[in-house]
Write a protein that holds these residues in place. Structure first.
Motif, PDB file in Angstrom:
ATOM      1  N   ILE A  54    -137.828   6.273  49.386  1.00 29.60           N
ATOM      2  CA  ILE A  54    -138.712   4.376  49.274  1.00 29.60           C
ATOM      3  C   ILE A  54    -138.874   4.181  50.622  1.00 29.60           C
ATOM      4  CG2 ILE A  54    -136.853   3.269  48.511  1.00 29.60           C
ATOM      5  CD1 ILE A  54    -140.165   3.123  46.781  1.00 29.60           C
ATOM      6  N   SER A  55    -140.637   3.732  50.861  1.00 23.87           N
ATOM      7  CA  SER A  55    -141.594   3.409  51.652  1.00 23.87           C
ATOM      8  C   SER A  55    -142.299   2.930  50.676  1.00 23.87           C
ATOM      9  CB  SER A  55    -141.930   4.347  52.706  1.00 23.87           C
ATOM     10  OG  SER A  55    -142.391   4.417  54.429  1.00 23.87           O
ATOM     11  N   VAL A  56    -141.873   1.414  51.618  1.00 19.26           N
ATOM     12  CA  VAL A  56    -142.999  -0.093  51.467  1.00 19.26           C
ATOM     13  C   VAL A  56    -143.889  -0.226  52.173  1.00 19.26           C
ATOM     14  CG1 VAL A  56    -142.934  -2.113  50.720  1.00 19.26           C
ATOM     15  CG2 VAL A  56    -140.721  -0.855  50.049  1.00 19.26           C
ATOM     16  N   GLY A  57    -145.131  -0.316  52.488  1.00 17.55           N
ATOM     17  CA  GLY A  57    -145.643  -0.175  52.865  1.00 17.55           C
ATOM     18  C   GLY A  57    -146.886  -1.550  53.077  1.00 17.55           C
ATOM     19  N   HIS A  58    -147.967  -1.998  54.040  1.00 15.98           N
ATOM     20  CA  HIS A  58    -148.893  -3.628  53.515  1.00 15.98           C
ATOM     21  C   HIS A  58    -149.085  -3.610  52.337  1.00 15.98           C
ATOM     22  CE1 HIS A  58    -150.763  -6.779  55.010  1.00 15.98           C
ATOM     23  NE2 HIS A  58    -152.579  -6.565  54.658  1.00 15.98           N
ATOM     24  N   GLN A  59    -149.746  -2.489  51.705  1.00 14.07           N
ATOM     25  CA  GLN A  59    -150.289  -3.230  50.176  1.00 14.07           C
ATOM     26  C   GLN A  59    -149.880  -2.137  49.419  1.00 14.07           C
ATOM     27  OE1 GLN A  59    -153.719  -4.782  50.259  1.00 14.07           O
ATOM     28  NE2 GLN A  59    -153.526  -6.416  51.496  1.00 14.07           N
ATOM     29  N   THR A 240    -133.846  -2.713  57.226  1.00 17.54           N
ATOM     30  CA  THR A 240    -134.757  -2.682  57.305  1.00 17.54           C
ATOM     31  C   THR A 240    -135.533  -3.763  57.440  1.00 17.54           C
ATOM     32  OG1 THR A 240    -136.437  -2.182  55.402  1.00 17.54           O
ATOM     33  CG2 THR A 240    -134.801  -3.302  54.587  1.00 17.54           C
ATOM     34  N   ALA A 241    -136.771  -3.567  57.953  1.00 17.05           N
ATOM     35  CA  ALA A 241    -136.751  -4.845  58.505  1.00 17.05           C
ATOM     36  C   ALA A 241    -138.952  -5.059  57.918  1.00 17.05           C
ATOM     37  CB  ALA A 241    -137.460  -4.701  60.164  1.00 17.05           C
ATOM     38  N   GLY A 242    -139.374  -6.160  57.537  1.00 12.20           N
ATOM     39  CA  GLY A 242    -140.595  -5.750  56.614  1.00 12.20           C
ATOM     40  C   GLY A 242    -141.706  -6.972  57.630  1.00 12.20           C
ATOM     41  N   HIS A 243    -142.593  -7.172  57.302  1.00  7.81           N
ATOM     42  CA  HIS A 243    -143.409  -8.234  57.366  1.00  7.81           C
ATOM     43  C   HIS A 243    -142.538  -9.602  58.104  1.00  7.81           C
ATOM     44  CE1 HIS A 243    -147.048  -9.710  58.908  1.00  7.81           C
ATOM     45  NE2 HIS A 243    -147.398 -11.207  57.901  1.00  7.81           N
ATOM     46  N   LEU A 244    -142.590 -10.265  57.591  1.00  5.71           N
ATOM     47  CA  LEU A 244    -141.991 -11.517  57.540  1.00  5.71           C
ATOM     48  C   LEU A 244    -139.741 -11.767  57.329  1.00  5.71           C
ATOM     49  CD1 LEU A 244    -145.390 -14.137  56.993  1.00  5.71           C
ATOM     50  CD2 LEU A 244    -143.485 -13.193  59.608  1.00  5.71           C
ATOM     51  N   ALA A 278    -138.091  -2.881  53.017  1.00  4.48           N
ATOM     52  CA  ALA A 278    -139.089  -4.009  52.963  1.00  4.48           C
ATOM     53  C   ALA A 278    -140.743  -4.014  53.453  1.00  4.48           C
ATOM     54  CB  ALA A 278    -138.487  -5.240  53.305  1.00  4.48           C
ATOM     55  N   GLY A 279    -141.277  -4.456  52.841  1.00  7.91           N
ATOM     56  CA  GLY A 279    -142.535  -4.579  53.395  1.00  7.91           C
ATOM     57  C   GLY A 279    -143.177  -5.718  53.587  1.00  7.91           C
ATOM     58  N   THR A 280    -144.433  -5.975  53.237  1.00  9.32           N
ATOM     59  CA  THR A 280    -145.198  -7.024  54.033  1.00  9.32           C
ATOM     60  C   THR A 280    -144.978  -8.347  53.279  1.00  9.32           C
ATOM     61  OG1 THR A 280    -146.952  -5.730  54.668  1.00  9.32           O
ATOM     62  CG2 THR A 280    -147.451  -8.313  54.226  1.00  9.32           C
TER      63      THR A 280
END
Length: 579
Positions: A54-59, A240-244, A278-280
């Protein structure tokens, strides 16, 4: 925000037992109603096949299925969810592009290529990472190759041999064969200065990075706004490191997240997982049964519409909802204040407002959920209000059409939007700060905010009405559409065609033609008027997207659910700089 719309209410009214029409909505509001049939329960997780990555991008988000196919969903404004055919062994979702590692060890990227981020270098690879406007691959000889935007040196990967790579918006990190971490690119917040020691994995966020140490503890570094680098104690098997925000998978297979939680992205469900990403403003995990579960802000996009069969759909500014044929409601998009968490009951219609949702139960009572601003979800008691035929949601107010055809409204009344006039009505619609209704003599009456002339309904004979953000539209008895109010984006310039339904959104409008195709007009910044081919039975216009129910009862959406979360309207300075 907006709701569906009117089909000839005179015809529908013949079926008295029912609340099955869609009424509609608008800019901040939406409503929808429908008859239902028996059907299987809607899926509790999305998508339903078995996944291994699984991969989570910006939107947008992507998953690798057990059959080695990649499935993506979310914002598709740059083609980032349009996966090329083939078999893959890994996937990485970036801002507006995506890359996958094929089973032949070559890399295929798709989506936005404004900076060359999808022009993958030839060769054989064992890993791929996409983010920001650049991408990197780990070659078969264990060297790193990057391509795309290099404004701060983010594609200048160091020489040497590595076993893992990860990319953020403006920097990248890798694990050397001696298990030490090395980063490159932007370092304005210390995100490229990894602490010493040995690691087994590494993941890069927007302005911070995290690594899993060989003793199974987590170490994070870089910008610590919202506490995103304050990793909890204990032993983990993944990070996992996301946006904030950041998340870790504990050795007991539960997930713990920390950092920004304004959209619920750090509120991990109490379940067992194999993977986490984790994403945005969103996080997803692969559960032990290999299904995907996500939390936080919903992915923006047409393809975020759930699978299954529906009888009605309602599109709002931050979330949307549909009524399944088994009379259950399923919502998607932002779940702030539980606006996308409907009651587990049977309903005949659904309405979507700005921060809340409502539905009419099969016993003709109303249930609402979500943000209770100014009492928008304070439904009247059945003992005093009686039965309802229709419910519609505005920005922070709600209205219901009662069985005896009078209108009752509640919630914010700062502009008189809940001061429903006396009389008998066939259908109602709630806009941002105004409301409209179709009277039993086929005229339209509106009340509330009139700053753009949105309540100045023209005289005529009508079959339905739809209230938008600052404009309104109505379907005439001769099947034409008339709109009035704000026309800054051409949203009141209805085409001279024959329609069976109309809906008004924030700055655009849509209608179902008598040939069952959908036509939209007005603001198209996010593709919200680019309706796909039909046939359709229902349509609902939101703020930056639209949704329709096809004749096969599946839902199709187009545009973007939203590019900015409403909860970020007053962010801290560091969040504003990073958003």
């Amino acid at each position: 925000m907006t709701g569906c719309v009117l089909t000839s209410y005179r015809t529908l009214l013949a079926v008295v037992a029912l609340v099955a029409t869609s009424a509609a909505g608008l800019g901040w509001a939406a409503s929808s109603a429908a008859t239902t049939e028996s059907e299987s329960d809607p899926p509790t997780v999305f998508p339903t096949p078995a996944f291994t990555d699984i991969s989570v991008g910006h939107q947008h988000s992507c998953g690798l299925r057990t059959d080695q196919a990649i499935v993506c969903w979310g914002n598709n404004n740059q083609g980032q969810v349009e996966v090329p055919a083939g078999r893959y062994s890994a996937v990485s979702a970036g801002d507006t592009h995506t890359c996958g590692l094929r089973t032949d060890q070559t890399i295929q990227c798709w989506g936005d290529n404004g900076n060359g981020q999808t022009d993958a270098s030839e060769g054989l690879y064992s890993a791929v990472a996409a983010d920001g406007n650049f991408s990197c691959g780990l070659r078969a000889d264990q060297s790193i190759q990057c391509w795309g935007d290099n404004i701060v040196g983010q594609t200048d990967a160091p020489e040497g041999q590595f076993t893992a790579i990860s990319t953020g918006r403006l920097h990248g990190c890798g694990l050397r064969t001696d298990q030490t971490a090395q980063c490159w690119g932007y370092n304005g917040n210390g995100e490229s200065d990894p602490p010493g020691g040995t690691y087994t994995s590494i993941d890069v966020g927007t302005s911070h990075s995290c690594g899993l140490r060989t003793d199974q503890t987590i170490q994070c570094w870089g910008w610590n706004s919202f506490g995103r680098t304050d990793a909890p104690e204990g032993q983990f098997i993944a990070v996992t490191a996301g946006h904030l925000h950041s998340c870790g998978l504990r050795t007991d297979q539960t997930i713990q997240c920390w950092g920004d939680n304004r959209e619920g992205q750090a509120a991990a469900p109490a379940d067992l997982f194999l993977l986490v990403a984790a994403g945005t403003r969103r996080t997803c995990g692969v559960r032990v049964d290999q299904t995907i579960q996500c939390w936080g802000q919903g992915d923006d996009a047409a393809s975020s519409a759930p699978e299954g069969q529906f009888t009605a759909v309602a599109a709002g500014p931050w979330h949307s909802c549909g009524v399944h044929t088994d009379q259950s409601i399923q919502c998607w998009g932002s779940n702030l204040d539980n606006r996308a968490s409907p009651h587990a009951e049977r309903f005949t219609s659904v309405a979507v407002g700005s921060g809340h949702s409502c539905g009419i139960r099969t016993n003709h009572t109303i249930a609402c959920w979500g943000h209770d601003a100014n009492g928008a979800t304070d439904t009247p008691k059945a003992s005093t209000a009686g039965s309802f035929l229709e419910v519609v949601g505005g920005s922070v107010h709600t209205c219901g059409l009662r069985y005896f055809r009078d209108v009752m409204c509640w919630g914010d009344n700062s502009h008189g939007q809940t001061d429903a006039p006396e009389g008998r009505f066939l259908q109602i619609s709630a806009g941002d700060l105004h409301s409209c209704a179709l009277t039993t003599d086929d005229s339209v009456v509106c009340w509330g905010d009139n700053s753009h002339g949105q309540t100045d309904a023209p005289e005529g004979e009508y079959a339905g009405v739809a209230a938008g953000d600052f404009h309104s539209c109505a379907l005439t008895t001769d099947d034409s559409v008339v709109c009035w109010g704000d026309n800054s984006h051409g949203q009141t310039d209805a085409p001279e065609l024959r329609f069976s339904a109309v809906t008004a959104g924030a700055s655009h409008s849509c209608g179902v033609r008598t040939n069952d195709s959908v036509v939209c007009w007005g603001d198209n910044t996010y593709g919200q008027t680019d309706a796909p081919d039909g046939p359709f039975t229902d349509v609902s216009a939101g703020m930056r997207h639209s949704c329709g129910v096809r004749s096969d009862r599946t839902i199709a959406c187009w545009g973007s659910l939203s590019l900015v979360s409403e909860s970020a309207s007053g962010p801290e300075s560091e969040a504003a700089q990073e958003d």
